[in-house]
Design a protein around this motif. Structure first.
Motif, PDB file in Angstrom:
ATOM      1  N   ARG A 173       0.841  -1.194   0.000  1.00 49.06           N
ATOM      2  CA  ARG A 173       0.000   0.000   0.000  1.00 49.06           C
ATOM      3  C   ARG A 173       0.876   1.243   0.000  1.00 49.06           C
ATOM      4  NH1 ARG A 173      -3.454  -2.624   4.155  1.00 49.06           N
ATOM      5  NH2 ARG A 173      -5.384  -3.253   3.157  1.00 49.06           N
ATOM      6  N   SER A 174       0.351   2.305  -0.566  1.00 52.73           N
ATOM      7  CA  SER A 174       0.967   3.619  -0.393  1.00 52.73           C
ATOM      8  C   SER A 174       0.247   4.297   0.761  1.00 52.73           C
ATOM      9  CB  SER A 174       0.836   4.445  -1.671  1.00 52.73           C
ATOM     10  OG  SER A 174      -0.521   4.672  -1.973  1.00 52.73           O
ATOM     11  N   THR A 175       1.014   4.757   1.744  1.00 55.09           N
ATOM     12  CA  THR A 175       0.427   5.285   2.977  1.00 55.09           C
ATOM     13  C   THR A 175       0.894   6.714   3.214  1.00 55.09           C
ATOM     14  OG1 THR A 175       0.404   3.067   3.940  1.00 55.09           O
ATOM     15  CG2 THR A 175       0.164   4.910   5.449  1.00 55.09           C
ATOM     16  N   THR A 176      -0.036   7.583   3.556  1.00 54.88           N
ATOM     17  CA  THR A 176       0.277   8.949   3.945  1.00 54.88           C
ATOM     18  C   THR A 176      -0.265   9.167   5.353  1.00 54.88           C
ATOM     19  OG1 THR A 176      -0.038   9.618   1.644  1.00 54.88           O
ATOM     20  CG2 THR A 176       0.153  11.364   3.275  1.00 54.88           C
ATOM     21  N   LYS A 177       0.560   9.753   6.217  1.00 54.05           N
ATOM     22  CA  LYS A 177       0.181   9.930   7.619  1.00 54.05           C
ATOM     23  C   LYS A 177      -0.025  11.403   7.941  1.00 54.05           C
ATOM     24  CE  LYS A 177       2.554   5.739   9.147  1.00 54.05           C
ATOM     25  NZ  LYS A 177       3.487   5.128  10.125  1.00 54.05           N
ATOM     26  N   TYR A 178      -1.011  11.642   8.787  1.00 50.35           N
ATOM     27  CA  TYR A 178      -1.371  13.003   9.169  1.00 50.35           C
ATOM     28  C   TYR A 178      -1.585  13.063  10.685  1.00 50.35           C
ATOM     29  CZ  TYR A 178      -2.713  12.964   4.219  1.00 50.35           C
ATOM     30  OH  TYR A 178      -2.726  12.811   2.856  1.00 50.35           O
ATOM     31  N   TRP A 179      -1.377  14.251  11.235  1.00 49.37           N
ATOM     32  CA  TRP A 179      -1.793  14.533  12.607  1.00 49.37           C
ATOM     33  C   TRP A 179      -3.143  15.226  12.555  1.00 49.37           C
ATOM     34  CZ3 TRP A 179       3.323  17.074  14.762  1.00 49.37           C
ATOM     35  CH2 TRP A 179       4.297  16.072  14.881  1.00 49.37           C
ATOM     36  N   VAL A 180      -3.982  14.920  13.550  1.00 51.47           N
ATOM     37  CA  VAL A 180      -5.305  15.533  13.654  1.00 51.47           C
ATOM     38  C   VAL A 180      -5.473  16.051  15.073  1.00 51.47           C
ATOM     39  CG1 VAL A 180      -7.792  15.200  13.418  1.00 51.47           C
ATOM     40  CG2 VAL A 180      -6.218  13.926  11.940  1.00 51.47           C
ATOM     41  N   ARG A 181      -5.867  17.299  15.203  1.00 49.84           N
ATOM     42  CA  ARG A 181      -6.134  17.843  16.537  1.00 49.84           C
ATOM     43  C   ARG A 181      -7.275  17.071  17.192  1.00 49.84           C
ATOM     44  NH1 ARG A 181      -4.373  23.269  17.497  1.00 49.84           N
ATOM     45  NH2 ARG A 181      -3.408  24.256  15.686  1.00 49.84           N
ATOM     46  N   THR A 182      -7.221  16.968  18.511  1.00 53.28           N
ATOM     47  CA  THR A 182      -8.257  16.231  19.232  1.00 53.28           C
ATOM     48  C   THR A 182      -9.636  16.830  18.988  1.00 53.28           C
ATOM     49  OG1 THR A 182      -6.648  15.637  20.943  1.00 53.28           O
ATOM     50  CG2 THR A 182      -8.974  15.432  21.504  1.00 53.28           C
ATOM     51  N   GLU A 183      -9.728  18.158  18.923  1.00 52.34           N
ATOM     52  CA  GLU A 183     -11.030  18.789  18.734  1.00 52.34           C
ATOM     53  C   GLU A 183     -11.593  18.575  17.333  1.00 52.34           C
ATOM     54  OE1 GLU A 183      -7.900  22.186  18.626  1.00 52.34           O
ATOM     55  OE2 GLU A 183      -8.247  20.303  19.697  1.00 52.34           O
ATOM     56  N   ASP A 184     -10.763  18.105  16.393  1.00 55.77           N
ATOM     57  CA  ASP A 184     -11.226  17.867  15.024  1.00 55.77           C
ATOM     58  C   ASP A 184     -11.498  16.398  14.739  1.00 55.77           C
ATOM     59  OD1 ASP A 184     -11.086  20.549  14.325  1.00 55.77           O
ATOM     60  OD2 ASP A 184      -8.987  20.419  13.711  1.00 55.77           O
ATOM     61  N   VAL A 185     -11.327  15.527  15.720  1.00 55.04           N
ATOM     62  CA  VAL A 185     -11.458  14.089  15.479  1.00 55.04           C
ATOM     63  C   VAL A 185     -12.862  13.740  14.992  1.00 55.04           C
ATOM     64  CG1 VAL A 185     -11.545  11.845  16.620  1.00 55.04           C
ATOM     65  CG2 VAL A 185      -9.602  13.351  17.003  1.00 55.04           C
ATOM     66  N   SER A 186     -13.891  14.233  15.663  1.00 57.14           N
ATOM     67  CA  SER A 186     -15.263  13.900  15.269  1.00 57.14           C
ATOM     68  C   SER A 186     -15.597  14.456  13.892  1.00 57.14           C
ATOM     69  CB  SER A 186     -16.254  14.427  16.315  1.00 57.14           C
ATOM     70  OG  SER A 186     -16.097  13.749  17.537  1.00 57.14           O
ATOM     71  N   LYS A 187     -15.103  15.641  13.576  1.00 57.82           N
ATOM     72  CA  LYS A 187     -15.340  16.204  12.243  1.00 57.82           C
ATOM     73  C   LYS A 187     -14.705  15.346  11.162  1.00 57.82           C
ATOM     74  CE  LYS A 187     -15.386  20.966  13.977  1.00 57.82           C
ATOM     75  NZ  LYS A 187     -14.737  22.289  13.877  1.00 57.82           N
ATOM     76  N   VAL A 188     -13.484  14.886  11.419  1.00 57.26           N
ATOM     77  CA  VAL A 188     -12.803  14.035  10.441  1.00 57.26           C
ATOM     78  C   VAL A 188     -13.548  12.712  10.294  1.00 57.26           C
ATOM     79  CG1 VAL A 188     -10.682  12.756   9.986  1.00 57.26           C
ATOM     80  CG2 VAL A 188     -10.554  15.111  10.800  1.00 57.26           C
ATOM     81  N   LYS A 189     -14.007  12.151  11.409  1.00 57.53           N
ATOM     82  CA  LYS A 189     -14.777  10.904  11.337  1.00 57.53           C
ATOM     83  C   LYS A 189     -16.009  11.073  10.455  1.00 57.53           C
ATOM     84  CE  LYS A 189     -13.653   8.544  15.687  1.00 57.53           C
ATOM     85  NZ  LYS A 189     -14.210   7.995  16.957  1.00 57.53           N
ATOM     86  N   TYR A 190     -16.723  12.158  10.662  1.00 62.18           N
ATOM     87  CA  TYR A 190     -17.933  12.383   9.887  1.00 62.18           C
ATOM     88  C   TYR A 190     -17.617  12.584   8.409  1.00 62.18           C
ATOM     89  CZ  TYR A 190     -21.913  14.782   7.874  1.00 62.18           C
ATOM     90  OH  TYR A 190     -22.932  15.153   7.047  1.00 62.18           O
ATOM     91  N   ALA A 191     -16.548  13.338   8.115  1.00 64.44           N
ATOM     92  CA  ALA A 191     -16.177  13.580   6.722  1.00 64.44           C
ATOM     93  C   ALA A 191     -15.843  12.273   6.010  1.00 64.44           C
ATOM     94  CB  ALA A 191     -14.984  14.540   6.662  1.00 64.44           C
ATOM     95  N   ILE A 192     -15.320  11.291   6.749  1.00 67.20           N
ATOM     96  CA  ILE A 192     -14.934  10.011   6.133  1.00 67.20           C
ATOM     97  C   ILE A 192     -16.126   9.077   6.017  1.00 67.20           C
ATOM     98  CG2 ILE A 192     -13.448   7.980   6.363  1.00 67.20           C
ATOM     99  CD1 ILE A 192     -11.469   9.747   7.889  1.00 67.20           C
TER     100      ILE A 192
END
Length: 727
Positions: free
Chosen positions: A191-210
């Motif tokens: 696999r090609s993998t890209t890693k990112y940091w996510v602020r704790t306050e943005d975790v739920s927003k990122v979950k929903y976007a995915i």
């Protein structure tokens, strides 16, 4: 407001702004010096008020969560009833799909607003208690109430069922198909993998976007299904940290050796995994291989007593196992047993986190994992009892220098692209452009844990330890020796850390950018600068909606339409904006003001250009080719000038003198281009590494001189022919 007024009254005199060293202190009606005991309010008043406020927040939160769950129940019944009555077994009514999706979006929007409400109140109580302890040091209570808040339902409550149920609704609306299962016995995958940091306050927003595009990979627990699962990985290394330094240096063939298990409690099924690094320029790709054993067999594998022949016979008797699969399994097991013995590997570092996976079952085209509550635990300092113990006793307390808690969540985007799927989906690009992701090139939990918790054993550290957002967590874990001092001249460590300083998502200790937006290779706002947020979105699209969405994301807006900005900018437009006005102040820019510069004045995205060894040689060959052209022109000009002296031809003299500065320009441009590209290679800044202006300017100048010489020669020939006719 009530708590704030109470805290003010705790002061001896809340209106006094000046003091005198000779005047007596203020007194009460009885002539005694004023103290906190003279306040009309007591500590009991403060405690009662804060208890009421806590209860109010908890009651409101639980009420709203109950309402959201009720709305989700209604949506689930709608989807289920229509699916059952539909002749095709799925929802084929576009109007119903659209209305259901809008209702699900509304629920998700309300949930995220509620989460922001909880975060604001949690931070508010923190600040109130901190101010109380400052103004009333004899009655400190912050630690007590912080612990109490962490045990209350509005903070501690797990509302992941909302995410799980919304994911199921979106999956039904998308009609996700289950791909065919890959039954490879060795479970090897690329696999090609890209890693990112996510602020704790943005975790739920990122979950929903995915989850709007990928279903949550559900995890079964004792209390039901949840969206995350506890994951433990014990990494092995030797006393010299040979595997750590190999992975850090990206040496060809460098391996990471780990034992992984899932779920809380004692491990039952253990995965032996080996990750091998390969340089892509060689035509190979990094690979992860693994096999599974029972927990009772781990000691046998580590001590080279694993019954491989017996296990091989058991695999042969299973239906569907091919001879090739069994041979690959045996080769992998023997190699992993051998590397433990040869390199004297022992448990070194453990990573622990809650993993949420997003994936269509058995379809690895796009797979995303989000790791939260990440911590690294040192596995040094206890007796392994000859391999019988290979992870630390979870019941024993940990010292501060034995655990480090990572302040961000870690998002991994894994893609398998090819054929018709040569480009990532648009929604993945939109998520990268949302401002919520901070790309960190080649981030490794194992490397970060070793560098932080074993600072006396490491010879070098990764560049990201200088990031301003990690400094506090590293200091709390006793890893201060790997960090530069607060007043350091550059704010980053020596060597490669100075070269890759531009990759730090939140800046360094000298120039912190803790409020910076998320940066990835596709983030336009970072390339154009933080001050051009509106133009970055509004410019190419010509509309205001995109600009408003981007601004809302940057300010932490919580509407469902603002989770990520749809920045429709092509690569060419991004590169053109990147290189405008970036070369006039460079060391070689004054020689070629219209050529590409060093890009010192732009903010570099956190992604880096991939470097292969042949790039260095290609840069040298290009330099020699340009130099060869300049020397050739100089030789021709010198020869013409020598012959012109014998014939006394003014035209030849002019032509030779015009070619000489052009040949010098070729040589100087060759040197400029070589140094410029060397700097680009060293910093690995993404973007175009070619110069579209320099060759055009030099080529046009040379063609102009040649054309003028051609016209003058034609005139001489015509004049010579005219004189011949007259004679």
């Amino acid at each position: 407001p009530a708590l704030k007024s109470i805290i003010k009254l705790f002061r001896v005199d809340s209106t006094t702004r000046e003091v005198s060293l000779t005047a007596p202190p203020p007194t009460n009606a009885a002539g005694r010096q004023l103290t906190a005991d003279d306040s009309p309010l007591t500590e009991e008043d403060f405690y009662s008020t804060i208890d009421r406020e806590l209860a109010k927040v908890e009651s409101f939160t639980l009420q709203k969560v109950t309402e959201l769950r009720s709305q989700i129940d209604t949506l689930e019944r709608t989807v289920q009833e229509y699916t059952i009555t539909s002749s095709v077994g799925k929802i084929d009514n576009e109007a119903l799909i659209e209305s259901t999706r809008e209702s699900a979006d509304s629920v998700a929007k309300s949930f995220l607003i509620l989460e922001k409400y909880v975060n604001i109140n949690f931070m508010g109580f923190h600040k109130i208690l901190k101010k109380h302890d400052k103004n009333s040091p004899q009655h400190q209570c912050k630690q007590f109430y912080i612990t109490r808040m962490h045990n209350q339902a509005w903070v501690r409550g797990d509302y992941s069922d909302v995410v799980v149920r919304l994911s199921s609704i979106y999956a039904a609306l998308r009609d996700d198909n289950v791909a065919e299962e890959n039954k490879d016995a060795s479970q090897s995958f690329l696999r090609s993998t890209t890693k990112y940091w996510v602020r704790t306050e943005d975790v739920s927003k990122v979950k929903y976007a995915i989850l709007k595009h990928l279903p949550v990979f559900l995890q079964k627990t004792a209390t039901g299904e949840t969206d995350s699962q506890l994951t433990n990985s014990v990494y092995f290394d030797n006393d010299q940290l040979e595997l750590y330094h190999g992975r850090l240096d990206k040496s060809p063939g460098a391996i990471a050796y780990r034992l992984r298990w899932y779920g809380a409690g004692e491990p039952k099924l253990v995965f032996f995994e080996r990750k091998t690094h390969r340089d892509t320029w060689t035509g190979e790709a990094s690979v992860k291989e693994r096999f599974t054993v029972d927990e009772t067999e781990v000691k046998q594998v580590l001590n080279d007593k694993y019954p491989i022949d017996e296990k091989r016979q058991q695999m042969s008797s299973k239906k569907g196992a091919t001879a090739e699969d069994i041979d690959d399994w045996e080769t992998l097991v023997r190699e992993m047993i051998q590397v433990v013995q040869v390199k004297q590997l022992v448990p070194t570092m453990r990573t622990q986190y809650m993993r949420t996976a997003f994936q269509i079952p058995f379809d690895a085209t796009v797979r995303i994992s989000l790791d939260t509550n990440l911590c690294m635990i040192s596995e040094r300092g206890y007796d392994t009892l000859g391999g019988a113990k290979w992870y630390r006793d979870p019941d024993k307390p940990l010292a501060d220098n034995e655990i480090t808690r990572f302040p961000h969540a870690v998002l991994e985007v894994k893609l398998e692209l090819g054929g018709a799927n040569a480009e990532p989906p648009q929604w993945v690009t939109d998520l990268q452009n949302s401002g919520m992701l901070y790309e960190v090139h080649k981030f490794s939990k194992f490397i970060h844990g070793c560098a932080t918790l074993l600072p006396e054993y490491v010879r070098s550290v990764p560049y990201w330890v200088d990031d301003a957002s990690l400094r506090d967590s590293i200091l709390r874990s006793g890893g201060g020796r790997i960090l530069v001092k607060q007043d350091h001249e550059t704010g980053v460590g020596p060597g490669a850390n100075e070269v890759y300083d531009h990759l730090l998502p939140f800046g360094n200790v000298k120039e912190p950018r803790l409020d910076a937006k998320g940066r990835t290779a596709n983030t336009v706002s970072l390339v154009e600068g933080d001050s051009a947020d509106k133009s970055a979105v509004d410019g190419p699209t010509g509309g205001g909606d995109g600009a408003a969405a981007a601004a809302a994301v940057g300010k932490g807006g919580a509407t469902a339409e603002q989770f990520y900005a749809d920045v429709d900018v092509t690569d060419e437009e991004m590169l053109n904006s990147t290189f405008q006005g970036c070369c006039e102040d460079t060391c070689a820019g004054w020689l070629f003001p219209f050529c590409s510069g060093y890009n010192d004045d732009i903010i570099t995205p956190t992604s880096v250009q991939k470097i292969e060894p042949k790039i260095f040689f290609a840069n040298e060959r290009t330099f020699l080719h340009w130099l060869h052209s300049g020397v050739t022109l100089y030789t021709i000009a010198a020869g013409i000038l020598a012959f012109a002296s014998d014939t006394h031809s003014m035209t030849a003299h002019w032509y030779a003198m015009a070619l000489l500065p052009i040949s010098l320009g070729f040589c100087l441009y060759a040197l400029h281009l070589f140094l410029w590209r060397s700097e680009k290679i060293k910093t690995r800044i993404p973007g175009r590494w070619d110069d579209s202006r320099g060759p055009l300017i030099l080529g046009t100048t040379l063609c102009t001189v040649l054309f003028i010489n051609f016209v003058m020669k034609c005139k001489e020939i015509r004049k010579h022919n005219t004189m011949g006719y007259e004679l």
